[in-house]
Design a protein around this motif. Structure first.
Motif, PDB file in Angstrom:
ATOM      1  N   ALA A 204      45.300  35.519  32.188  1.00  0.00           N
ATOM      2  CA  ALA A 204      44.922  36.930  32.164  1.00  0.00           C
ATOM      3  C   ALA A 204      43.572  37.147  32.827  1.00  0.00           C
ATOM      4  N   ALA A 205      42.641  36.255  32.571  1.00  0.00           N
ATOM      5  CA  ALA A 205      41.305  36.383  33.146  1.00  0.00           C
ATOM      6  C   ALA A 205      41.352  36.264  34.670  1.00  0.00           C
ATOM      7  N   CYS A 206      42.182  35.372  35.180  1.00  0.00           N
ATOM      8  CA  CYS A 206      42.318  35.235  36.636  1.00  0.00           C
ATOM      9  C   CYS A 206      42.748  36.556  37.266  1.00  0.00           C
ATOM     10  N   ARG A 207      43.695  37.227  36.629  1.00  0.00           N
ATOM     11  CA  ARG A 207      44.176  38.504  37.172  1.00  0.00           C
ATOM     12  C   ARG A 207      43.085  39.578  37.109  1.00  0.00           C
ATOM     13  N   VAL A 208      42.365  39.603  35.999  1.00  0.00           N
ATOM     14  CA  VAL A 208      41.319  40.621  35.850  1.00  0.00           C
ATOM     15  C   VAL A 208      40.176  40.364  36.828  1.00  0.00           C
ATOM     16  N   PHE A 209      39.711  39.134  36.925  1.00  0.00           N
ATOM     17  CA  PHE A 209      38.632  38.809  37.858  1.00  0.00           C
ATOM     18  C   PHE A 209      39.061  39.092  39.296  1.00  0.00           C
ATOM     19  N   SER A 210      40.308  38.755  39.613  1.00  0.00           N
ATOM     20  CA  SER A 210      40.810  38.959  40.969  1.00  0.00           C
ATOM     21  C   SER A 210      40.869  40.437  41.319  1.00  0.00           C
TER      22      SER A 210
ATOM     23  N   ARG B  63      39.318  43.092  39.561  1.00  0.00           N
ATOM     24  CA  ARG B  63      38.151  43.916  39.235  1.00  0.00           C
ATOM     25  C   ARG B  63      36.845  43.344  39.757  1.00  0.00           C
ATOM     26  N   GLY B  64      36.839  42.042  40.053  1.00  0.00           N
ATOM     27  CA  GLY B  64      35.588  41.410  40.434  1.00  0.00           C
ATOM     28  C   GLY B  64      34.886  40.817  39.228  1.00  0.00           C
ATOM     29  N   TYR B  65      34.050  39.822  39.480  1.00  0.00           N
ATOM     30  CA  TYR B  65      33.403  39.102  38.387  1.00  0.00           C
ATOM     31  C   TYR B  65      32.522  40.014  37.534  1.00  0.00           C
ATOM     32  N   HIS B  66      31.672  40.778  38.183  1.00  0.00           N
ATOM     33  CA  HIS B  66      30.719  41.581  37.419  1.00  0.00           C
ATOM     34  C   HIS B  66      31.380  42.768  36.725  1.00  0.00           C
ATOM     35  N   ALA B  67      32.364  43.374  37.362  1.00  0.00           N
ATOM     36  CA  ALA B  67      33.007  44.553  36.767  1.00  0.00           C
ATOM     37  C   ALA B  67      33.906  44.176  35.595  1.00  0.00           C
ATOM     38  N   ALA B  68      34.444  42.962  35.606  1.00  0.00           N
ATOM     39  CA  ALA B  68      35.328  42.537  34.517  1.00  0.00           C
ATOM     40  C   ALA B  68      34.518  42.298  33.246  1.00  0.00           C
ATOM     41  N   SER B  69      35.137  42.579  32.112  1.00  0.00           N
ATOM     42  CA  SER B  69      34.464  42.354  30.821  1.00  0.00           C
ATOM     43  C   SER B  69      35.335  41.461  29.942  1.00  0.00           C
ATOM     44  N   MET B  70      34.686  40.788  29.001  1.00  0.00           N
ATOM     45  CA  MET B  70      35.423  39.941  28.067  1.00  0.00           C
ATOM     46  C   MET B  70      36.359  40.797  27.210  1.00  0.00           C
ATOM     47  N   GLU B  71      35.945  42.014  26.891  1.00  0.00           N
ATOM     48  CA  GLU B  71      36.799  42.903  26.101  1.00  0.00           C
ATOM     49  C   GLU B  71      38.074  43.244  26.872  1.00  0.00           C
TER      50      GLU B  71
ATOM     51  N   ALA C  48      41.859  42.219  25.761  1.00  0.00           N
ATOM     52  CA  ALA C  48      42.920  43.218  25.611  1.00  0.00           C
ATOM     53  C   ALA C  48      44.151  42.826  26.413  1.00  0.00           C
ATOM     54  N   ALA C  49      43.937  42.226  27.588  1.00  0.00           N
ATOM     55  CA  ALA C  49      45.064  41.811  28.425  1.00  0.00           C
ATOM     56  C   ALA C  49      45.869  40.702  27.756  1.00  0.00           C
ATOM     57  N   VAL C  50      45.210  39.912  26.917  1.00  0.00           N
ATOM     58  CA  VAL C  50      45.896  38.832  26.193  1.00  0.00           C
ATOM     59  C   VAL C  50      46.488  39.339  24.884  1.00  0.00           C
ATOM     60  N   GLY C  51      45.932  40.441  24.365  1.00  0.00           N
ATOM     61  CA  GLY C  51      46.371  40.956  23.077  1.00  0.00           C
ATOM     62  C   GLY C  51      45.631  40.362  21.915  1.00  0.00           C
ATOM     63  N   ILE C  52      44.354  40.001  22.134  1.00  0.00           N
ATOM     64  CA  ILE C  52      43.535  39.442  21.068  1.00  0.00           C
ATOM     65  C   ILE C  52      42.206  40.196  21.043  1.00  0.00           C
ATOM     66  N   THR C  53      41.377  39.890  20.084  1.00  0.00           N
ATOM     67  CA  THR C  53      40.057  40.510  20.004  1.00  0.00           C
ATOM     68  C   THR C  53      39.065  39.720  20.856  1.00  0.00           C
TER      69      THR C  53
ATOM     70  N   ARG D 261      49.901  35.346  43.190  1.00  0.00           N
ATOM     71  CA  ARG D 261      49.142  36.181  44.125  1.00  0.00           C
ATOM     72  C   ARG D 261      48.178  37.131  43.412  1.00  0.00           C
ATOM     73  N   ARG D 262      48.504  37.530  42.196  1.00  0.00           N
ATOM     74  CA  ARG D 262      47.624  38.454  41.465  1.00  0.00           C
ATOM     75  C   ARG D 262      46.361  37.770  40.964  1.00  0.00           C
ATOM     76  N   SER D 263      46.360  36.450  40.996  1.00  0.00           N
ATOM     77  CA  SER D 263      45.200  35.714  40.498  1.00  0.00           C
ATOM     78  C   SER D 263      44.344  35.127  41.619  1.00  0.00           C
ATOM     79  N   GLY D 264      44.927  34.918  42.763  1.00  0.00           N
ATOM     80  CA  GLY D 264      44.251  34.150  43.805  1.00  0.00           C
ATOM     81  C   GLY D 264      43.163  34.876  44.551  1.00  0.00           C
ATOM     82  N   GLY D 265      43.099  36.200  44.424  1.00  0.00           N
ATOM     83  CA  GLY D 265      42.117  36.948  45.186  1.00  0.00           C
ATOM     84  C   GLY D 265      40.677  36.626  44.828  1.00  0.00           C
ATOM     85  N   LEU D 266      40.464  36.021  43.672  1.00  0.00           N
ATOM     86  CA  LEU D 266      39.083  35.751  43.270  1.00  0.00           C
ATOM     87  C   LEU D 266      38.428  34.708  44.167  1.00  0.00           C
ATOM     88  N   TYR D 267      39.226  33.897  44.884  1.00  0.00           N
ATOM     89  CA  TYR D 267      38.630  32.877  45.748  1.00  0.00           C
ATOM     90  C   TYR D 267      37.994  33.475  46.991  1.00  0.00           C
TER      91      TYR D 267
END
Length: 386
Positions: free
Chosen positions: A21-27, A29-37, A41-46, A100-106
């Motif tokens: 989930a984090a790979c998709r969000v970072f890819s 939204r970008g590293y700085h724009a992404a948040s742990m919250e 939420a994307a995983v369904g946990i707190t 492909r949804r995760s690889g953009g972060l590279y």
């Protein structure tokens, strides 16, 4: 007897689910724009549950950068030694398209890694390029410093940077075919008709333009989030408060940079197609123009590509529209040159061509020489199939 509330069973692979989930969000939204919250939420946990697995956002980000690289290395290493380049590239394409949804972060986000993590990641990609290059050199031996191997992987990796929807198998076929054309092309064999293009550099004639010209190198070097108004003001010789007379905020400077990049490309396209009648010549002219833009405005291009996702919707919208118009010109000309392509297939190949330019340019350290421009133009044209 009343049944109690259902018991929630924590999945054994929760850490893997978090990383995915984090790979998709970072890819996206970008590293700085992404948040742990947001990731939680994307995983369904707190967020608290997320911190039980990763102490901070950076640790999670570093884990994400390792995942895709490890998958690519494992995929190409499963291909038997001595296998043709087509098999090695197909293995890389399968993994890349699947994720492909995760690889953009590279493409841009890996610059935020700390030195040790960056070295470790770099070693994995060196191994990947070496495996591809070994297969390429067995079939077409050329002393090109692994340029074709890097460019071929750039064509495949391009699928992580756009959202063109094509059936998975068809996407893999398009990307592998483009990559194979790149590997079979001598980058020093420049055909007649490849023109050298010079794009006029913007001259900062106003204070607003001076601020923009000073901000772009800072954004490119340090990332938008790390640069302060004070940094920009010092580069121009102003007090930080004086910036607000020209831009409402730092994000407006970024938006102006993205629009400037789109405008330079639009001007270049218009000039390159002037008087060109043959569709193949038109595509080659577009390729030469894009390569010229990439070498002449490397910092501006990197900022426009890396930071666009962080713009608010209202500021991002005109940039996205300009980018779509640019792609539409490419699609039209490529389909005239290759009528067998449908619109989505053509757009996929256009992005593959862009990927070739990015990775080949990086391999050449963006040293702006005529022979470097020619080589990258030839490889881009090969990826497009013209």
């Amino acid at each position: 007897m009343t049944a109690g509330p259902p018991t929630t069973v924590r999945p054994r692979n929760r850490k893997q689910l978090i990383v995915e989930a984090a790979c998709r969000v970072f890819s996206g939204r970008g590293y700085h724009a992404a948040s742990m919250e947001e990731i939680a939420a994307a995983v369904g946990i707190t967020a608290a549950a997320l911190y039980r697995h990763f102490p901070n956002k950076y640790a999670l980000f570093a884990a994400c950068t390792d995942v895709m690289a490890d998958r690519l290395v494992a995929a190409v290493d499963e291909v038997p030694p001595g296998a043709p380049a087509a098999e090695v590239l197909a293995a890389a394409a399968r993994v890349t398209v699947e994720h492909r949804r995760s690889g953009g972060l590279y493409r841009w986000e890996a610059r935020y890694l700390e030195r040790a993590d960056r070295r470790r990641l770099g070693a994995k990609f060196v191994h990947l390029v070496k495996r591809v290059d070994e297969a390429v050199q067995r079939e077409y031996a050329l002393p090109d410093r692994r340029l074709r191997a890097v460019a071929a992987l750039g064509a495949i990796g391009s699928v992580t940077t756009h959202h063109v929807s094509v059936a998975r198998r068809r996407t893999e076929e398009l990307l592998v075919s483009a990559a194979l054309r790149v590997t079979a092309t001598d980058p020093t064999a420049v055909p007649e008709g490849v023109r050298h293009v010079e794009l006029p550099a913007p001259v900062p004639r106003t204070r607003r333009a001076e601020i923009l010209a000073a901000a772009v190198p800072l954004f490119a070097r340090d990332g938008f989030t790390s640069v302060t108004n004070g940094d920009i003001a010092r580069a121009v010789g102003l007090a930080p408060s004086a910036l607000y007379r020209h831009y409402p905020g730092k994000v407006d400077i970024l938006a102006a940079a993205c629009l400037q990049a789109a405008g330079l490309l639009a001007q270049g396209v218009e000039r390159s197609l002037r008087g060109v009648r043959d569709p193949h010549d038109a595509v080659v002219a577009l390729a030469a123009t894009y390569v010229a833009y990439s070498f002449e405005h490397t910092e501006l291009n990197s900022v426009a590509e890396a930071e666009l996702a962080g713009l608010p919707d209202a500021l991002r919208r005109p940039v996205v529209l300009a980018q779509r118009e640019h792609i539409a010109v490419w699609e039209q000309q490529l389909r005239l040159a290759r009528p067998e392509l449908d619109p989505r297939g053509a757009r996929t190949l256009v992005h593959a061509g862009f990927g070739v330019v990015v990775e080949a340019g990086r391999r050449l350290r963006w040293q702006d020489r005529p022979e470097h421009r020619d080589a990258v133009t030839v490889l881009m044209a090969a990826a497009l199939g013209v």
